[in-house]
Design a protein around this motif. Sequence first.
Motif, PDB file in Angstrom:
ATOM      1  N   VAL A  65      54.231   9.709  -1.078  1.00 28.69           N
ATOM      2  CA  VAL A  65      54.207   8.322  -0.594  1.00 28.69           C
ATOM      3  C   VAL A  65      53.953   8.343   0.917  1.00 28.69           C
ATOM      4  N   PRO A  66      53.187   7.383   1.448  1.00 34.19           N
ATOM      5  CA  PRO A  66      52.852   7.388   2.884  1.00 34.19           C
ATOM      6  C   PRO A  66      53.986   6.822   3.736  1.00 34.19           C
ATOM      7  N   ARG A  67      55.104   7.533   3.764  1.00 36.36           N
ATOM      8  CA  ARG A  67      56.263   7.106   4.562  1.00 36.36           C
ATOM      9  C   ARG A  67      56.524   8.179   5.610  1.00 36.36           C
ATOM     10  N   ASP A  68      56.263   7.831   6.887  1.00 32.59           N
ATOM     11  CA  ASP A  68      56.546   8.754   7.991  1.00 32.59           C
ATOM     12  C   ASP A  68      58.058   8.925   8.146  1.00 32.59           C
ATOM     13  N   ILE A  69      58.440  10.012   8.818  1.00 29.40           N
ATOM     14  CA  ILE A  69      59.865  10.273   9.035  1.00 29.40           C
ATOM     15  C   ILE A  69      60.111  10.579  10.506  1.00 29.40           C
ATOM     16  N   ARG A  70      61.391  10.706  10.841  1.00 25.97           N
ATOM     17  CA  ARG A  70      61.794  11.237  12.150  1.00 25.97           C
ATOM     18  C   ARG A  70      62.418  12.599  11.894  1.00 25.97           C
ATOM     19  N   ASN A  71      61.889  13.610  12.576  1.00 31.53           N
ATOM     20  CA  ASN A  71      62.388  14.966  12.358  1.00 31.53           C
ATOM     21  C   ASN A  71      63.699  15.194  13.100  1.00 31.53           C
ATOM     22  N   GLU A  72      64.176  16.428  13.077  1.00 33.67           N
ATOM     23  CA  GLU A  72      65.467  16.752  13.690  1.00 33.67           C
ATOM     24  C   GLU A  72      65.481  16.584  15.202  1.00 33.67           C
ATOM     25  N   PHE A  73      64.291  16.454  15.825  1.00 35.70           N
ATOM     26  CA  PHE A  73      64.216  16.230  17.271  1.00 35.70           C
ATOM     27  C   PHE A  73      64.053  14.746  17.601  1.00 35.70           C
ATOM     28  N   GLY A  74      64.073  13.902  16.586  1.00 32.65           N
ATOM     29  CA  GLY A  74      63.925  12.462  16.790  1.00 32.65           C
ATOM     30  C   GLY A  74      62.492  12.018  16.964  1.00 32.65           C
ATOM     31  N   GLU A  75      61.535  12.915  16.726  1.00 30.16           N
ATOM     32  CA  GLU A  75      60.120  12.583  16.885  1.00 30.16           C
ATOM     33  C   GLU A  75      59.536  12.128  15.551  1.00 30.16           C
ATOM     34  N   SER A  76      58.555  11.243  15.626  1.00 30.46           N
ATOM     35  CA  SER A  76      57.898  10.762  14.419  1.00 30.46           C
ATOM     36  C   SER A  76      57.034  11.875  13.825  1.00 30.46           C
ATOM     37  N   SER A  77      57.099  12.004  12.505  1.00 30.39           N
ATOM     38  CA  SER A  77      56.338  13.027  11.801  1.00 30.39           C
ATOM     39  C   SER A  77      55.593  12.368  10.646  1.00 30.39           C
ATOM     40  N   PRO A  78      54.316  12.700  10.448  1.00 26.59           N
ATOM     41  CA  PRO A  78      53.524  12.037   9.397  1.00 26.59           C
ATOM     42  C   PRO A  78      54.095  12.254   7.999  1.00 26.59           C
ATOM     43  N   ALA A  79      53.721  11.369   7.099  1.00 32.54           N
ATOM     44  CA  ALA A  79      54.185  11.450   5.714  1.00 32.54           C
ATOM     45  C   ALA A  79      53.749  12.748   5.053  1.00 32.54           C
ATOM     46  N   LEU A  80      52.588  13.263   5.449  1.00 29.53           N
ATOM     47  CA  LEU A  80      52.111  14.551   4.951  1.00 29.53           C
ATOM     48  C   LEU A  80      51.622  15.349   6.144  1.00 29.53           C
ATOM     49  N   LEU A  81      52.126  16.564   6.248  1.00 28.16           N
ATOM     50  CA  LEU A  81      51.855  17.385   7.422  1.00 28.16           C
ATOM     51  C   LEU A  81      51.596  18.813   6.964  1.00 28.16           C
ATOM     52  N   ALA A  82      50.508  19.393   7.432  1.00 27.46           N
ATOM     53  CA  ALA A  82      50.195  20.776   7.072  1.00 27.46           C
ATOM     54  C   ALA A  82      49.300  21.385   8.131  1.00 27.46           C
ATOM     55  N   GLY A  83      49.423  22.692   8.295  1.00 34.00           N
ATOM     56  CA  GLY A  83      48.586  23.385   9.269  1.00 34.00           C
ATOM     57  C   GLY A  83      49.399  24.333  10.112  1.00 34.00           C
ATOM     58  N   SER A  84      48.734  24.980  11.027  1.00 33.99           N
ATOM     59  CA  SER A  84      49.387  26.005  11.837  1.00 33.99           C
ATOM     60  C   SER A  84      50.356  25.435  12.857  1.00 33.99           C
ATOM     61  N   GLN A  85      50.343  24.091  13.048  1.00 35.97           N
ATOM     62  CA  GLN A  85      51.195  23.510  14.085  1.00 35.97           C
ATOM     63  C   GLN A  85      52.642  23.340  13.641  1.00 35.97           C
ATOM     64  N   ILE A  86      52.932  23.601  12.350  1.00 36.85           N
ATOM     65  CA  ILE A  86      54.300  23.457  11.860  1.00 36.85           C
ATOM     66  C   ILE A  86      54.756  24.770  11.236  1.00 36.85           C
ATOM     67  N   GLY A  87      56.053  24.876  10.988  1.00 36.40           N
ATOM     68  CA  GLY A  87      56.611  26.095  10.415  1.00 36.40           C
ATOM     69  C   GLY A  87      56.397  26.233   8.918  1.00 36.40           C
ATOM     70  N   TYR A  88      55.989  25.158   8.260  1.00 36.88           N
ATOM     71  CA  TYR A  88      55.764  25.173   6.818  1.00 36.88           C
ATOM     72  C   TYR A  88      54.273  25.111   6.512  1.00 36.88           C
ATOM     73  N   ALA A  89      53.907  25.591   5.323  1.00 40.15           N
ATOM     74  CA  ALA A  89      52.521  25.435   4.887  1.00 40.15           C
ATOM     75  C   ALA A  89      52.231  23.976   4.570  1.00 40.15           C
TER      76      ALA A  89
END
Length: 199
Positions: A65-89
């Motif tokens: 679902v296209p629902r953005d979140i706030r991560n543990e640092f309080g920053e906005s994070s897209p509903a779907l995130l992938a790539g070398s810029q994050i710790g997960y695939a």
Amino acid sequence: MNGRRGFTLIELLVAMGIFAILALLAYGGLNSMLTTRAQTEQSADALRALQFAYRMLERDIEDWVPRDIRNEFGESSPALLAGSQIGYALELTRGGWRNPAEQPRSTLQRVAYRVQDNALQRDSWLALDRPADELPREQVLLEGVRELRLRFLDANDAWQEQWPPAGQQSGQQAALRALETVVVTERWGELRWLFLLPE
């Protein structure tokens, strides 16, 4: 003497030799059958684990679902995130998280996939906008995984190596049509799965 006589030593040795040969043949057959059975059960267990990992990945992606979140640092994070810029695939928000116990929580869930310690792992969080001290629930889906690669098909039928695509401005929502996963395993080699994203 009533005419009775026992077995001679040679007859006993021949009988024991025949019995030993029959016992060896029977043991060889039984051992072969038990080995085959163990290998069949091992293959069936490995196939079940692979099917389970596929179903979990399929369910999470198709319930995206296209629902953005706030991560543990309080920053906005897209509903779907992938790539070398994050710790997960892959990290995404999915819907349809059942709540049969009617706990005070959302039916949306944040999940993530990664390869760690030679295994495909799924992490999930209880809250979408997670606090800094919340640790994910870790679940090993499949052992013997060397690599997880992803590609994303956008609305222009172009494949992207990361999501959101490079150059996308903050706040923009690029249309995502499909997601291709390549799971490199020790047992089956390279497995390629294509999932369609919901409209």
